[in-house]
Design a protein around this motif. Sequence first.
Motif, PDB file in Angstrom:
ATOM      1  N   ASP A 129       0.838  -1.198   0.000  1.00 36.51           N
ATOM      2  CA  ASP A 129       0.000   0.000   0.000  1.00 36.51           C
ATOM      3  C   ASP A 129       0.874   1.249   0.000  1.00 36.51           C
ATOM      4  O   ASP A 129       2.112   1.155   0.027  1.00 36.51           O
ATOM      5  N   GLN A 131       0.571   5.773   1.219  1.00 34.10           N
ATOM      6  CA  GLN A 131      -0.287   6.765   1.871  1.00 34.10           C
ATOM      7  C   GLN A 131      -0.873   7.755   0.874  1.00 34.10           C
ATOM      8  O   GLN A 131      -0.177   8.249   0.003  1.00 34.10           O
ATOM      9  N   GLY A 132      -2.156   8.037   1.032  1.00 35.51           N
ATOM     10  CA  GLY A 132      -2.827   8.969   0.139  1.00 35.51           C
ATOM     11  C   GLY A 132      -3.603  10.032   0.900  1.00 35.51           C
ATOM     12  O   GLY A 132      -3.565  10.088   2.132  1.00 35.51           O
ATOM     13  N   THR A 199      -5.831  11.840   5.824  1.00 33.86           N
ATOM     14  CA  THR A 199      -4.761  11.082   5.205  1.00 33.86           C
ATOM     15  C   THR A 199      -4.495   9.789   5.965  1.00 33.86           C
ATOM     16  O   THR A 199      -4.479   9.770   7.189  1.00 33.86           O
ATOM     17  N   SER A 202      -3.843   4.411   1.422  1.00 31.15           N
ATOM     18  CA  SER A 202      -4.872   4.705   0.421  1.00 31.15           C
ATOM     19  C   SER A 202      -5.942   3.614   0.377  1.00 31.15           C
ATOM     20  O   SER A 202      -7.095   3.898   0.065  1.00 31.15           O
ATOM     21  N   ILE A 220     -10.229  10.986  -3.607  1.00 36.83           N
ATOM     22  CA  ILE A 220      -8.921  10.532  -3.133  1.00 36.83           C
ATOM     23  C   ILE A 220      -7.888  10.941  -4.171  1.00 36.83           C
ATOM     24  O   ILE A 220      -7.993  10.563  -5.336  1.00 36.83           O
ATOM     25  N   ILE A 224       0.605   9.321  -4.157  1.00 36.49           N
ATOM     26  CA  ILE A 224       0.943   8.379  -3.085  1.00 36.49           C
ATOM     27  C   ILE A 224       2.285   8.836  -2.529  1.00 36.49           C
ATOM     28  O   ILE A 224       3.243   9.014  -3.279  1.00 36.49           O
TER      29      ILE A 224
END
Lengths: 343, 427
Positions: A129, A131-132, A199, A202, A220, A224
């Motif tokens: 994964d 972070q978004g 945040t 994602s 969203i 990333i």
Amino acid sequence: MQKKLLLAALAATFGMSATASYAASHGAGTLQAVMDKGFVQCGVTGGVRGFSAPDENNNWTGLEVDFCRALASAIFDDADAVRYTPLTSTERFAALSSGEIDVLSRTTTWTMTRDTSLGINFVGVMFYDGQGFMVRKSDGITSALELGGASVCIEAGTTTELNAADYFSSNNIDVNTVVFEEQDEVLKAYEDGRCDVYTTDSSALAAERLNLEDPDAHLILSQIISKEPLGPSVRQGDDAWFNLNRWVYFLLLNAEELGVTQANVDDMLASDNPAIKRLLGVEGTYGDLIGVSNDWGYRIIKALGNYGEMYERHVGPNTEIGIARGVNALWTDGGIQYAPPIR
Amino acid sequence: MASGVPLQKTKTAVKRISSEEGWLNMASENESSGSKAVSDAPAKASLVNDPRVRAIFYQALLLAGVVWFFIYIFGNLNANRASQNIRTGFDFFGNTSSFDIGFTLIDYDRSSTFLDVLIVGFLNTMLVAVIGIILATILGFALGIARLSSNWIVARLATILVETFRNIPLLLQMFFWYFGVLKLMPGVKQSLELPLFIVFNNRGIVTPAPILSDNFNTVWIALLITIVAAFFVTRWANARQDATGIRPPAARINAAMIIGVTGAVWLISGASLNWSIPVLIGFNYQNGIHIPPEFLALLWALTIYTAVFIAEIVRAGILAVPTGQSEAAKSLGLKEGDRLRQVIIPQALRVIVPPLTSQYLNLTKNSSLAVAIGYPELVSVFMGTSLNQTGQAVEVVAVTMLIYLTLSLTTSAFMNWYNARIALTER
Ligand SMILES: N[C@@H](CCC(=O)N[C@@H](CS)C(=O)NCC(=O)O)C(=O)O
């Protein structure tokens, strides 16, 4: 009489500490303890759809729940022999290292600090994964670089906190972070307008967006900003338990690679392919090596299917979360999920 | 550190036993009468049967047991941590924290250390505790007196307030004030712009911030000196009043002195005071002082919750003063306000102060619930995020407990000193 009470108390004090005697570190090991109590104690989230959340019948489901169920299948031939402990981000590591849970399977990013200094070991990566950011469509934001002055809602005790600080300071963007202990509060504060931005990983954003009153009013961003390999972890210092967990994970990947599915696993028992024979325990004694029955592979796939099936069932394009396989595809399909062979 | 509290308890228990020669002794006496037949005691009782010796022996045994227990669990803890490779020690205090904190009283950013995090958290806790204690005291006294008011409506209203807020869990009240009220607040773009450039929205309150020139320090010093001087003027005025019955106009003298002298120093020094006015740029107002809604909600919740308890303490304190006192004051011709201020309250305070101290301690400790509504106080930033990022639960929890203990003991010491000062001196 009272004197006797006093003596009893003293005896209890000594006796108790004598039996507690270093049990956690030099005891029989987690696998034996799990077998004795008859279930796996699995640390999960308070509810992130697709990963670990109670379904409409209040049964825990999700990709990471399935990992615990696979463990239970291997040990007990019963995917339901799992008990769940919902944990906040801040609680999770102490819960694992103190022995409250046997395995932590809770959207947890594998980082160096965690792997080396918290008394835990990561088993593998169930989901790659990153972070978004989620923002309101009405704000007209297209990039995280436009977030100067914004309020950002974050869950405490996460890599999210660290990545956000890194990202905004390295881009010289001044934001105001508001940190909550529980995910519900983060979402509520975002929804009530306390924050402009939410945040986190994602995948979790995709799941959380569905919990908003009007998901379509939120967006969203495609950016990333970090690597978040999410995977299960176990206590350090118990190699047998670590090996079992790790090979359950590898088995799920190998099964997909060999084309063994929940539907065809019974037919596959008759397969001529030696790799499939080893996978399902028709040939060799691979279960012995990790302290479970030799048909552990058969048990897991029969109950839950392979990794690809789990993915499609919980987070894949046909679910409400709808995340394409992407890097989480097998290496043979252009992704990076790769398992050493069972032999 | 988790051991601190039970150990303390045991110690006082031991002390009590030895000082009162309490139940232990009695117990062994009872026993010895029962066992006499067996032991066939000689004329000079053996040490084993001496109740005093036995008492000391058992107490020593208990103490040794407790000490051994803590040494043991501490050893156990360290062995476990070592076998799991958990980092130990206090070195982490110097490491970079790597995370942001939304509301800080000192300069702080992601490159600050965990020690800075501790200080930020501590100051944020102190801020809400000190302001909360002041507000809760004022509100609590007002409510307590209102409950005794002869005005039916005022008394009933106060009763309803007290009974409502005293009987709902604090955490629920916090959620109510934070999430309930936050939802009703205007968004940034619809902010309420109040007079004096104060802005009010769901990001809290923004006020203009004073920008002081460097030489403004001289003005502060002048202000401080005149306030100290005013204190002496008041004392002098009191003494004159006691001696002659005529009170010099101390209040007017003081006002003139403070404003006049400080103002003159300000003018002469040429120190400048400017204001940075909040302006809306992009997502939020820039410049000015930002007071986040988390702080306001926490302060408000703690204030109300503590104030209603203080109100009950104040009411009890006032009721504890015999009615003869207020009747006597009335017959001396004192007005209602003076009766309360000069006669009743000073006597009631002796009853009020000890339980009031507990309320102050409660307020400070209850502020740790703030983690639920996102206010970055000590427990949130240190025992929450820092603990999680460093993984050093034992050290972090120990330090946090030590800080709360120190805070509480300091408050207690101060209140005890104050209590001793106002205690009834027999003449
Ligand atoms: N992957 C990150 C973030 C993990 C995390 O806490 N994610 C949130 C996503 S919203 C979560 O799972 N919350 C669920 C809960 O607190 O119950 C980490 O390991 O630090």
